[in-house]
Every structure is written in C-alpha cells, then in structure tokens.
Design a protein around this motif. Structure first.
Motif, mmCIF file in Angstrom:
data_model
loop_
_atom_site.group_PDB
_atom_site.id
_atom_site.type_symbol
_atom_site.label_atom_id
_atom_site.label_comp_id
_atom_site.label_asym_id
_atom_site.label_seq_id
_atom_site.Cartn_x
_atom_site.Cartn_y
_atom_site.Cartn_z
ATOM 1 N N ALA A 37 -57.319 -65.114 8.347
ATOM 2 C CA ALA A 37 -56.915 -66.486 8.708
ATOM 3 C C ALA A 37 -58.082 -67.274 9.302
ATOM 4 C CB ALA A 37 -55.751 -66.445 9.691
ATOM 5 N N ALA B 57 -60.180 -69.696 7.082
ATOM 6 C CA ALA B 57 -59.666 -70.991 6.614
ATOM 7 C C ALA B 57 -60.434 -72.201 7.161
ATOM 8 C CB ALA B 57 -58.176 -71.105 6.909
ATOM 9 N N ASN C 193 -49.715 -74.943 8.550
ATOM 10 C CA ASN C 193 -51.023 -74.518 9.043
ATOM 11 C C ASN C 193 -51.807 -73.630 8.075
ATOM 12 O OD1 ASN C 193 -52.608 -75.177 11.165
ATOM 13 N ND2 ASN C 193 -52.327 -73.247 12.234
ATOM 14 N N TRP C 194 -51.229 -73.238 6.962
ATOM 15 C CA TRP C 194 -51.947 -72.407 5.984
ATOM 16 C C TRP C 194 -52.104 -73.236 4.716
ATOM 17 C CZ3 TRP C 194 -55.316 -68.899 6.279
ATOM 18 C CH2 TRP C 194 -55.549 -67.920 5.297
ATOM 19 N N PHE D 40 -52.557 -69.514 0.594
ATOM 20 C CA PHE D 40 -53.115 -70.768 1.125
ATOM 21 C C PHE D 40 -52.946 -71.857 0.072
ATOM 22 C CE2 PHE D 40 -56.443 -73.871 1.974
ATOM 23 C CZ PHE D 40 -56.429 -73.989 3.360
ATOM 24 N N SER E 155 -45.776 -74.507 4.095
ATOM 25 C CA SER E 155 -46.890 -73.605 4.365
ATOM 26 C C SER E 155 -47.611 -74.115 5.614
ATOM 27 C CB SER E 155 -47.839 -73.568 3.161
ATOM 28 O OG SER E 155 -48.784 -72.542 3.304
#
Length: 432
Positions: A70, A73, A118-119, A108, A116
């Motif tokens: 994560a 990202a 925050n992703w 993502f 989704s």
C-alpha cells in the motif's frame, strides 16, 4: 430482440463491425506495480502471495523494513503523464483502438471508484482520473477506447471470504466488482471491455451473463461495445465477444470466430520494468511478423506497453510503436479492413501471408527474395492480372510460373549494409 442473461443468447449477438475493421490496437498496463517496476505486474502476488525469495530480497534491498505494498501507491505519481502525447503516439503507431488497465488484480483503480476508498488514483498517488483523462485525449484523436478490468483482486478481504466459501457467497461481486463495472460503463462509455482475472470462479459467481445482458440491451454503449471472452472459469475461447483464448495466443490455422492476439513489447512483462534490457524488447521484425500472421488468420493485434510510474512511455517503446506506424503507413491497405483469403499462407513457406479486400488479394512477404523474384503458388492469374507493390510507383512484371501460380519480378533494390525493413505487400488484381 433483448438478449437473455444466458450464453446461448449472448453469444448470438453480432460483433460490432468496427472491431474487425480496426485490426491494430495498443494495450497499456499501468498501476501501482509500476512503482517497484521489477519482475512483472504480478509483483504483489509474487512478493506476498507466494513469498518468492527474489521478490522478498528486492524489497529488503530497496525499501525500508516493514514496507507494505500500500505504501507504493503515493509513489505512483503520474507526474509526467500527458494524455494527448500518448494519444498522438498511439495514432502515429497506426492503432485504431487503445485498451488501458482501469484495475489490475492488485485492486487499485485508475479512476475515482466510489467503492475503492483510498485505493484509487484520485484519493492517492496521482490525484487524477487517469481513465477519464486518457479517454478524452483518445476521443479527440478519433481512437476507440477500451477498458481492461480485472474481476478478481488478490488480497481483497471480501474476495478472500467468498473464495473461502467455495464461491457460494458473492459479497465481493455485489459490493465491489459489479458496482465498479457499471460505474466504468456509465461514466466512460467504453468501446470495448477487456475482462480478465476470471479463472478462479465460474461465470455464475461473477454474474457475468446478467451484466452482459444489461450491457447489450440497456447500457449507453449497447450497439457499439465489444467484449472479450474472460468472464469465468472455462469461458475463454468459448463465450463472450471476440476470443483472446490465452495471452500471446496463436491459433496456427484460421479460427471460425473473431479473435485477438495480445502481445507485449517487453517479452518478459506487461508492466514496466526498470531493469529491462534491449535484448528483452521485441524487435521490429518480430512485431511486424506477429501483426501479419495475426491479421492473415482473421485476428486483431493488440500490442502492449508498460509506462513508468511517472507516466512516461520508454523511448525504446516509442521507437517500436513509431516503426510499426511507418510500416502501416506504407502497407496498411493490406491490413486495415481486410479479410482472410481462401489461403492464409504460402504452403511452401511461413514467410508469405495473404489478406484480401473483395476481389483484391494482398501477398505480404516477410523476407525479400535473394534473386529478386517472388514466387507465389496460391493465386491463379489471368492475362489481365495486375501486380503492384505497396509504397512503390508503377506496376510489376509477372509471368505464369512453370510450376504453378506466378513469378513476380520485384523492383531492384540497391545493396545496403543494413538489412532492409521487414515485410512488403504486393497487391494482386484479377487473380482467383
């Protein structure tokens, strides 16, 4: 009539004509996997799904202890992403359609998916709607827009729970996957949906047939949209729109169903790798060979590039795409909107391939004959047969071959220390 949510009905839908006419597309694999830019776009799976030692070592050497996927990202910045430049490049490459990864198996999303949190590329990383920006630029350039979408997500807790139940529950499909597919269609009105990530579960788990029935009956793109065949375990090469069958699929003989061959300029990966070497990049000749063989056998050619995390398409990929475009600039008449001929390749060799347009036949030869004579045994000439070479002014002399078919005298080419480009096409008018 409305399509029913079953394969017998959905498979009977005629494929919108634009897809077969297009012949050439560009595939783009871009996502958080472009940050480690190592191994392949399956980085997260190899690292934390399989605990592959090479991937674990790579992360230990390059990133602080305790790094999670994560945390990549925010580094997926797309700082240098210029959608109009991409569109221009793809147009110059001779592509008629472009397929972008909206979401790979990592989950993502390259747009602000409402499910989704925050992703996705709007909440983190680029803080941009990558799907929307590229779509706008492609449409300005008159290119068709395809959206790649993975049904599954390796590490999504909802998906893992459904998997645990033997796919008897559908929490992931109802709360995550389907809302995203509908959102993509309603928001971006794609010309093509390139589905993937289907193989672990049957199509009834994914609700594929009900989605496709809506897509074909009621969606804003119902008359123009094209889909592939990855809609559940066992669907590949059997159900859907055009068939992909498998990555880099080559049928060998003429299939009776429209298909597409997807290939990648980086021979080892679909996503960008920072340690890619020149020997691992497909050369111009292989690219043209793949294109010609695919189109002769009735397929479309979808050629992939993986941009960097900043949104740059590596110069070597640009160079290859522009070479393809130059070749199509000369020989596109034998490719776009063509149909397979009664013979797909010369029986004596796999270096001569045929396409046709109505009564006109094109013979595409991948090697320039040493003696300057092209021998074709398949076409049957008549006294009025006319032969021309695409990109060359004037007609070519030919005679009936003592064996069978015709012997064509090619124009004299100056000797050169460099091997000539690969692939030339002769246009045959008045042959059977």
């Amino acid at each position: 009539p409305p399509y029913r949510p079953d394969w017998a009905s959905l498979d009977a839908r005629p494929l919108p004509a634009w897809f077969d006419r297009a012949k050439v597309g560009v595939f783009v694999h871009w996502g958080v996997f472009s940050v480690p830019a190592w191994g392949s776009e399956w980085f997260w799976w190899h690292w934390q799904g399989q605990h592959d030692a090479a991937y674990e070592r790579f992360v230990r050497r390059r990133f602080p202890p305790g790094t999670t996927y994560a945390e990549f990202a925010p580094l997926f910045t797309a700082h240098d992403f210029q959608p109009r430049q991409w569109a221009q490049l793809f147009q110059q490459a001779g592509a008629r359609y472009v397929v972008l990864t909206t979401k790979h198996h990592e989950g993502f999303t390259n747009w602000g998916s409402p499910v989704s949190w925050n992703w996705n590329s709007v909440d983190t990383g680029p803080h941009r709607d990558l799907v929307g920006e590229l779509g706008e630029a492609l449409r300005e350039s008159n290119l068709r827009y395809g959206l790649y979408h993975s049904l599954m997500e390796w590490f999504n807790p909802l998906y893992l729970a459904d998997k645990q139940s033997g796919f008897k529950t559908q929490s992931f499909v109802l709360k995550k996957m389907m809302p995203e597919l509908y959102d993509l269609v309603l928001k971006y009105k794609p010309d093509l949906i390139w589905s993937d990530g289907d193989w672990e579960a049957p199509d009834c788990y994914w609700n594929s047939t009900s989605f496709l029935a809506w897509l074909y009956n009621d969606s804003p793109v119902k008359d123009t949209v094209v889909v592939n065949d990855r809609w559940g375990r066992g669907c590949s090469c059997r159900h859907g729109g055009f068939y992909n069958c498998a990555d880099k699929y080559r049928p060998g003989t003429l299939p009776d169903h429209k298909w597409e061959m997807c290939s990648s300029l980086d021979k080892l990966s679909w996503g960008y790798r920072s340690n890619m070497s020149l020997a691992e990049v497909m050369d111009e000749m292989s690219m043209i060979e793949e294109l010609v063989q695919t189109v002769s056998l009735g397929g479309n050619y979808l050629l992939n590039v993986g941009p960097t995390k900043e949104g740059v398409i590596a110069p070597i990929f640009q160079e290859r795409l522009l070479a393809l475009g130059r070749w199509l600039g000369t020989n596109g008449e034998a490719i776009y909107e063509s149909q397979p001929w009664r013979v797909q390749m010369e029986n004596t060799t796999d270096t001569v391939w045929y396409t046709s347009k109505g009564p006109v036949v094109f013979a595409i030869f991948l090697l320039w004959p040493r003696d300057g004579f092209l021998h074709l045994s398949s076409p049957i000439p008549c006294p009025g047969t006319r032969v021309t070479l695409l990109g060359y002014v004037g007609t070519l002399k030919w005679e009936q071959s003592p064996w069978k078919g015709m012997l064509i005298t090619l124009p004299y080419m100056l000797p050169s220390p460099l091997p000539p480009q690969s692939g030339w096409a002769v246009k045959l008018e008045g042959v059977k």
